[in-house]
Design an enzyme around this catalytic site. Sequence first.
Site, PDB file in Angstrom:
ATOM      1  N   ASN A  11     -20.066  34.149 -21.018  1.00  0.00           N
ATOM      2  CA  ASN A  11     -19.860  32.731 -21.343  1.00  0.00           C
ATOM      3  C   ASN A  11     -20.551  31.905 -20.264  1.00  0.00           C
ATOM      4  OD1 ASN A  11     -18.937  30.171 -21.908  1.00  0.00           O
ATOM      5  ND2 ASN A  11     -16.809  30.552 -21.297  1.00  0.00           N
ATOM      6  N   TRP A  12     -21.705  31.329 -20.628  1.00  0.00           N
ATOM      7  CA  TRP A  12     -22.495  30.608 -19.622  1.00  0.00           C
ATOM      8  C   TRP A  12     -21.972  29.193 -19.393  1.00  0.00           C
ATOM      9  CZ3 TRP A  12     -28.270  32.066 -21.160  1.00  0.00           C
ATOM     10  CH2 TRP A  12     -28.426  33.447 -20.999  1.00  0.00           C
ATOM     11  N   GLU A 103     -10.573  25.905 -21.109  1.00  0.00           N
ATOM     12  CA  GLU A 103     -11.199  24.646 -20.672  1.00  0.00           C
ATOM     13  C   GLU A 103     -11.234  23.632 -21.811  1.00  0.00           C
ATOM     14  OE1 GLU A 103     -14.716  26.469 -19.049  1.00  0.00           O
ATOM     15  OE2 GLU A 103     -13.524  27.255 -17.392  1.00  0.00           O
ATOM     16  N   GLY A 179     -12.437  31.646 -12.941  1.00  0.00           N
ATOM     17  CA  GLY A 179     -13.270  30.999 -11.928  1.00  0.00           C
ATOM     18  C   GLY A 179     -12.629  30.925 -10.553  1.00  0.00           C
ATOM     19  N   GLY A 240     -17.340  34.853 -17.232  1.00  0.00           N
ATOM     20  CA  GLY A 240     -17.888  33.526 -16.969  1.00  0.00           C
ATOM     21  C   GLY A 240     -18.911  33.585 -15.851  1.00  0.00           C
ATOM     22  N   GLY A 241     -18.478  33.257 -14.632  1.00  0.00           N
ATOM     23  CA  GLY A 241     -19.382  33.128 -13.483  1.00  0.00           C
ATOM     24  C   GLY A 241     -20.349  34.294 -13.302  1.00  0.00           C
TER      25      GLY A 241
HETATM   26  C1  PEP Z   1     -14.290  32.308 -18.646  1.00  0.00           C
HETATM   27  O1  PEP Z   1     -14.727  31.193 -18.483  1.00  0.00           O
HETATM   28  O2  PEP Z   1     -14.007  32.688 -19.796  1.00  0.00           O
HETATM   29  C2  PEP Z   1     -14.116  33.158 -17.483  1.00  0.00           C
HETATM   30  C3  PEP Z   1     -13.430  34.262 -17.618  1.00  0.00           C
HETATM   31  O3  PEP Z   1     -14.680  32.736 -16.309  1.00  0.00           O
HETATM   32  P1  PEP Z   1     -14.778  33.568 -14.921  1.00  0.00           P
HETATM   33  O4  PEP Z   1     -15.304  34.941 -15.267  1.00  0.00           O
HETATM   34  O5  PEP Z   1     -15.748  32.784 -14.090  1.00  0.00           O
HETATM   35  O6  PEP Z   1     -13.413  33.634 -14.350  1.00  0.00           O
END
Ligand code: PEP
Length: 259
Positions: A11-12, A103, A179, A240-241
């Site tokens: 997930n960018w 989010e 995050g 995510g990150g």
């Molecule tokens: C996400 O946004 O779905 C997520 C899991 O982010 P991160 O991996 O950065 O915690």
Amino acid sequence: MSDRTPLIVGNWKMHRDHLEAIQLLQRVAYHLTEEDTDGQTVVVCPPFTALRSLQTLIASDRLPIGLGAQDCHPDAEGAHTGDVSVPMLARLDVGHVIVGHSERRLHHAEDDALVARKARAAVAAGLTPIVCVGEGEAARESGRAEEVVLAQVRGSLADVEPADPAGLVIAYEPVWAIGTGRTATPDDAQQMAAAIRGTVAERYGAATAEGVRLLYGGSVKPANIRSLMALADVDGVLVGGASLSAEDFALIIGHGRAV
Ligand code: PEP
């Protein structure tokens, strides 16, 4: 060992314009070996503005990577300024769509009823919704995590009837782990995933629940992917990150498969 095909989703979020997105996906592909994507599905979800460019790249280079979107509108068309519909995504070869990410629940006041409408629209158009659920820190600390998450699962699946179990994905993402660098312990992730599968079984029956894929999300990294993919009820991850680093995302894909 289940028959569920593992699923790794990047997930960018609101990162990378379309030119940067092309570069990032090319670098991910460069770091992958053929075996890395053998027997598992890999999907990237860039911002809407990069979907067309990545569709073209994936098709022309025959990359073993699928395209996903980060959100959708429940209606097929209409006066919805700023929104994008599922049929529009389908025309770009988008096969998966994230709905109900925390989010969006937090910053756009999305509730379970709206998430369910989006999931229904995705299923109706032949896309696989990735329905996100997860408790906040207060619920976890007060021992209400399971109650909160299972209520989200029930609400977010209201009237969602996938034609086949593989066409429905649920991502458990504890909000306090997104995050933050904090991850649920493997025991906690497995316990929640098993509880979610139990709720899916109540809703659709045991056979369907066996086929629905459950993802874990929240600070997934190359260092913790193996312990997560080893869990009986975790069939993949939402990243995510770490998906913004071609090297790390490729390592996550490779390590996850090796489990
Ligand atoms: C996400 O946004 O779905 C997520 C899991 O982010 P991160 O991996 O950065 O915690």
